[in-house]
Design a protein around this motif. Structure first.
Motif, short mmCIF file in Angstrom:
data_model
loop_
_atom_site.label_atom_id
_atom_site.label_comp_id
_atom_site.label_asym_id
_atom_site.label_seq_id
_atom_site.Cartn_x
_atom_site.Cartn_y
_atom_site.Cartn_z
N ILE A 1 0.83 -1.21 0.00
CA ILE A 1 0.00 0.00 0.00
C ILE A 1 0.86 1.26 0.00
O ILE A 1 0.65 2.19 -0.78
N ALA A 2 1.86 1.30 0.87
CA ALA A 2 2.64 2.52 1.07
C ALA A 2 3.56 2.85 -0.10
O ALA A 2 3.73 4.03 -0.44
N VAL A 3 4.16 1.86 -0.73
CA VAL A 3 5.09 2.15 -1.84
C VAL A 3 4.37 2.82 -3.00
O VAL A 3 4.84 3.86 -3.48
N PRO A 4 3.24 2.29 -3.49
CA PRO A 4 2.53 3.03 -4.54
C PRO A 4 2.05 4.41 -4.08
O PRO A 4 2.04 5.36 -4.87
N ALA A 5 1.66 4.53 -2.81
CA ALA A 5 1.24 5.84 -2.29
C ALA A 5 2.39 6.83 -2.34
O ALA A 5 2.21 7.99 -2.73
N ILE A 6 3.57 6.38 -1.95
CA ILE A 6 4.75 7.25 -2.01
C ILE A 6 5.06 7.60 -3.46
O ILE A 6 5.35 8.77 -3.78
N TRP B 1 -0.75 19.89 -0.95
CA TRP B 1 -0.97 19.47 0.44
C TRP B 1 -1.43 18.02 0.54
O TRP B 1 -1.06 17.32 1.50
N THR B 2 -2.18 17.56 -0.42
CA THR B 2 -2.57 16.15 -0.44
C THR B 2 -1.33 15.28 -0.63
O THR B 2 -1.15 14.27 0.08
N ALA B 3 -0.47 15.66 -1.56
CA ALA B 3 0.75 14.89 -1.83
C ALA B 3 1.67 14.88 -0.60
O ALA B 3 2.22 13.82 -0.26
N VAL B 4 1.84 16.01 0.06
CA VAL B 4 2.68 16.07 1.26
C VAL B 4 2.11 15.16 2.34
O VAL B 4 2.85 14.39 2.98
N THR B 5 0.80 15.21 2.53
CA THR B 5 0.16 14.38 3.55
C THR B 5 0.33 12.90 3.24
O THR B 5 0.71 12.11 4.12
N VAL B 6 0.06 12.50 2.01
CA VAL B 6 0.21 11.10 1.62
C VAL B 6 1.67 10.67 1.78
O VAL B 6 1.95 9.57 2.30
N TRP C 1 5.32 7.20 4.47
CA TRP C 1 6.66 6.94 5.01
C TRP C 1 6.60 6.52 6.47
O TRP C 1 7.37 5.65 6.90
N ILE C 2 5.69 7.11 7.23
CA ILE C 2 5.52 6.66 8.62
C ILE C 2 5.13 5.18 8.63
O ILE C 2 5.67 4.38 9.39
N ALA C 3 4.19 4.82 7.76
CA ALA C 3 3.78 3.41 7.66
C ALA C 3 4.96 2.52 7.30
O ALA C 3 5.14 1.44 7.89
N GLN C 4 5.78 2.98 6.36
CA GLN C 4 6.96 2.19 5.96
C GLN C 4 7.88 1.95 7.16
O GLN C 4 8.37 0.84 7.35
N PHE C 5 8.15 3.01 7.92
CA PHE C 5 9.05 2.87 9.06
C PHE C 5 8.44 2.01 10.16
O PHE C 5 9.16 1.26 10.83
N VAL C 6 7.11 2.08 10.32
CA VAL C 6 6.44 1.17 11.26
C VAL C 6 6.62 -0.27 10.79
O VAL C 6 6.95 -1.17 11.58
N GLY C 7 6.43 -0.50 9.49
CA GLY C 7 6.63 -1.85 8.94
C GLY C 7 8.04 -2.36 9.17
O GLY C 7 8.26 -3.52 9.52
#
Length: 161
Positions: free
Chosen positions: A33-38, A109-114, A119-125
């Motif tokens: 999920i996070a890689v395509p979002a980034i 702002w949407t892009a910055v938020t995503v 990236w937070i999700a990635q680091f949690v993973g």
């Protein structure tokens, strides 16, 4: 006599190394999920950079980056290159639509938020995994991640990459 590592394509070696840092099932799901979002957020952020002169339109920097990345992917694997081209086209259409419908400020702002949330999700993973992100050892992994996610989809569909 050659070893298996010597007969593998470079992309296969990159994927094997990347997979070594992503063995935990939860971390893998987060990455899917996070890689395509980034990736989308980077495209959108590049889209927001003002275009020089009057010959270029918003999105020129994103198009240039996607073109360069697509060449990298296509050289590594034609089917991955074509798949990434399709993904880039979809992300570009989404980005264009958001910019047209809501304006560049909303897109930014949407892009910055995503970007931040993903990236937070990635680091949690990676905390769950117990390993540092691959890109901390080699920045090339920032390009490998999206292809790795696409290759996982290809394998699930029974397609070769």
């Amino acid at each position: 006599m050659s070893t298996a590592a010597e007969t593998q394509r470079p992309i296969d070696r990159w994927f094997a190394s990347y997979s070594g840092d992503h063995r935990n099932a939860v971390n893998q799901r987060i990455h899917v999920i996070a890689v395509p979002a980034i990736l989308w957020s980077v495209i959108a952020l590049l889209w927001c950079i003002p275009a020089p002169g009057t010959w270029f339109r918003p999105g020129i920097w994103a198009a240039a980056a996607m073109f360069g990345a697509m060449l990298y992917y296509y050289r590594a694997s034609r089917s991955l290159g074509l798949g990434m081209l399709i993904q880039f086209a979809v992300f570009s259409a989404l980005t264009w639509w958001i910019a047209q419908r809501f304006g560049l400020s909303a897109l930014l702002w949407t892009a910055v938020t995503v970007f931040v949330v993903a990236w937070i999700a990635q680091f949690v993973g990676h905390k769950i995994e117990g390993k540092k992100p691959s890109f901390l050892t080699d920045l090339t992994y920032l390009l490998i991640g999206p292809a790795w996610v696409l290759a996982k989809l290809y394998r699930k569909l029974g397609w070769r990459y």
